[in-house]
Design a protein around this motif. Sequence first.
Motif, PDB file in Angstrom:
ATOM      1  N   ILE A 150       0.834  -1.207   0.000  1.00  0.00           N
ATOM      2  CA  ILE A 150       0.000   0.000   0.000  1.00  0.00           C
ATOM      3  C   ILE A 150       0.866   1.254   0.000  1.00  0.00           C
ATOM      4  O   ILE A 150       0.600   2.218  -0.733  1.00  0.00           O
ATOM      5  N   ILE A 151       1.933   1.241   0.807  1.00  0.00           N
ATOM      6  CA  ILE A 151       2.817   2.414   0.859  1.00  0.00           C
ATOM      7  C   ILE A 151       3.487   2.633  -0.495  1.00  0.00           C
ATOM      8  O   ILE A 151       3.531   3.757  -1.017  1.00  0.00           O
ATOM      9  N   GLY A 152       4.020   1.539  -1.084  1.00  0.00           N
ATOM     10  CA  GLY A 152       4.691   1.660  -2.383  1.00  0.00           C
ATOM     11  C   GLY A 152       3.742   2.115  -3.483  1.00  0.00           C
ATOM     12  O   GLY A 152       4.054   3.030  -4.255  1.00  0.00           O
ATOM     13  N   MET A 153       2.573   1.500  -3.539  1.00  0.00           N
ATOM     14  CA  MET A 153       1.599   1.877  -4.565  1.00  0.00           C
ATOM     15  C   MET A 153       1.037   3.276  -4.300  1.00  0.00           C
ATOM     16  O   MET A 153       0.748   4.022  -5.237  1.00  0.00           O
ATOM     17  N   GLY A 154       0.876   3.628  -3.020  1.00  0.00           N
ATOM     18  CA  GLY A 154       0.361   4.948  -2.683  1.00  0.00           C
ATOM     19  C   GLY A 154       1.303   6.061  -3.129  1.00  0.00           C
ATOM     20  O   GLY A 154       0.873   7.089  -3.639  1.00  0.00           O
ATOM     21  N   ILE A 155       2.616   5.849  -2.934  1.00  0.00           N
ATOM     22  CA  ILE A 155       3.598   6.838  -3.372  1.00  0.00           C
ATOM     23  C   ILE A 155       3.562   6.980  -4.892  1.00  0.00           C
ATOM     24  O   ILE A 155       3.591   8.092  -5.437  1.00  0.00           O
TER      25      ILE A 155
END
Length: 320
Positions: free
Chosen positions: A289-294
Motif C-alpha cells: 500500500i505504501i509503495g503503490m500509494g507513493i
Amino acid sequence: MNERIYFYLGEDRKKPMGPVSAAELAQMLQMDYVTEDTEIATLGSDKWIQVKDLMAAYAAELAALPTTPGQAMPGMPAELPPMPTFIPTAATAYEEVPESAGACPDCGNEVALHGKPEVPEFCPHCNFTLRAENPSSLWQWFKVAMKKSFVWQGRATRMEFWGFYMFSCIISMVLSMGLSVAQIPFTLEYELKGNSDYLLQASYWESTGGILQILQLVVGFIFIFPTISVAVRRMHDLGKSGVFIGIFVAVMVGFYGSIAALFYQLVESHDTASIGTWVLLILGLGAAIIGMGIRLLIYCCRDSQQGRNQYGLSIKYPCK
C-alpha cells in the motif's frame, strides 16, 4: 504598420491571448487594455518581447496613428470587444484543431469541436457535463467529479482530481465529527450502565443514537465510487490503465480484511497458531500500500498528457 500577428500575456500570465496586429496593440495601449511592459510574441515564436520594444521599433509608422485615448483607427470599432478567455499558446496556436473531442462518456456520441481548441462544457447530445464551468475553481471541479461518480471512461485533469479530493475530505471530516459528537449523549447512557454490547441490540439501532451511527456509516460510503472513478479517469489522463486503481483498492480491502481476521483470532477464537502468518500478511500488504500509494501520488501530481490518447481528447491540452 507591420502586418504580423501577435499574442500577449494577460495579467495572470498563464494563457497567451490574441491574435492581434501591431496596429491593434497600439490602440489597446492607448485604451489601457495592455501596458508598455506587457509581453508579446509573434505567432509560432517562443521569444517574448515587451510592447514598448515593438512600439520603439515602429515609431515612425505609429506616429501616424490616432493619439486621442479611445479614438478608433479607420476601419476599427471605438471599443475593442473583450478578448477570449482561452487562446492556445504561441507554440500551439498554429496547429490544427481536431474535428472532435472523442466520445461522450455518458451517451457515447462524438463531441464535435467546430474548430474551437477547447472541450465544450456540456455534451450537445445529452447535456452531460464534460468539464467544469470555471476550470480555475476547485469547487466546480468537485461538483463535476460528483456528477461523474459512475463514469469510468474519459479523462480527469489534476484540478478535477485534487478539487474533488480536497472537498470530499473536508465534507467527510466535518459530517463524521458532527455525527460522532451527536451520538455521545445516546451511547453514554448504555456505557454508564455497563452495557458494552449495545451495538448488537436491535433496539439500539432503532434509537436516535443508532440512526446517527447509520448516518455516519453512510457518510463513509458516499464518496467511495466518485473517489475510485475520478482516480481511474486521472490515470486515463496520463495514458495509463485504470487497472492500477483496481489493484490498489483490492490490496486495501485485503489489508483491512486481514486486520479484522487477526483481531477475531486474538479476541474471539484465541487461536495463536496462525497469528504470525496474519502478521506477515498484514506487513506485506502494508508495504504494498505504501509503495503503490507513493506511485499513485506521483501520478496524480503529473500534468495532463497532451492531445488525444486511447481514452479520449485532453480537456486541458486538446491541441498537441
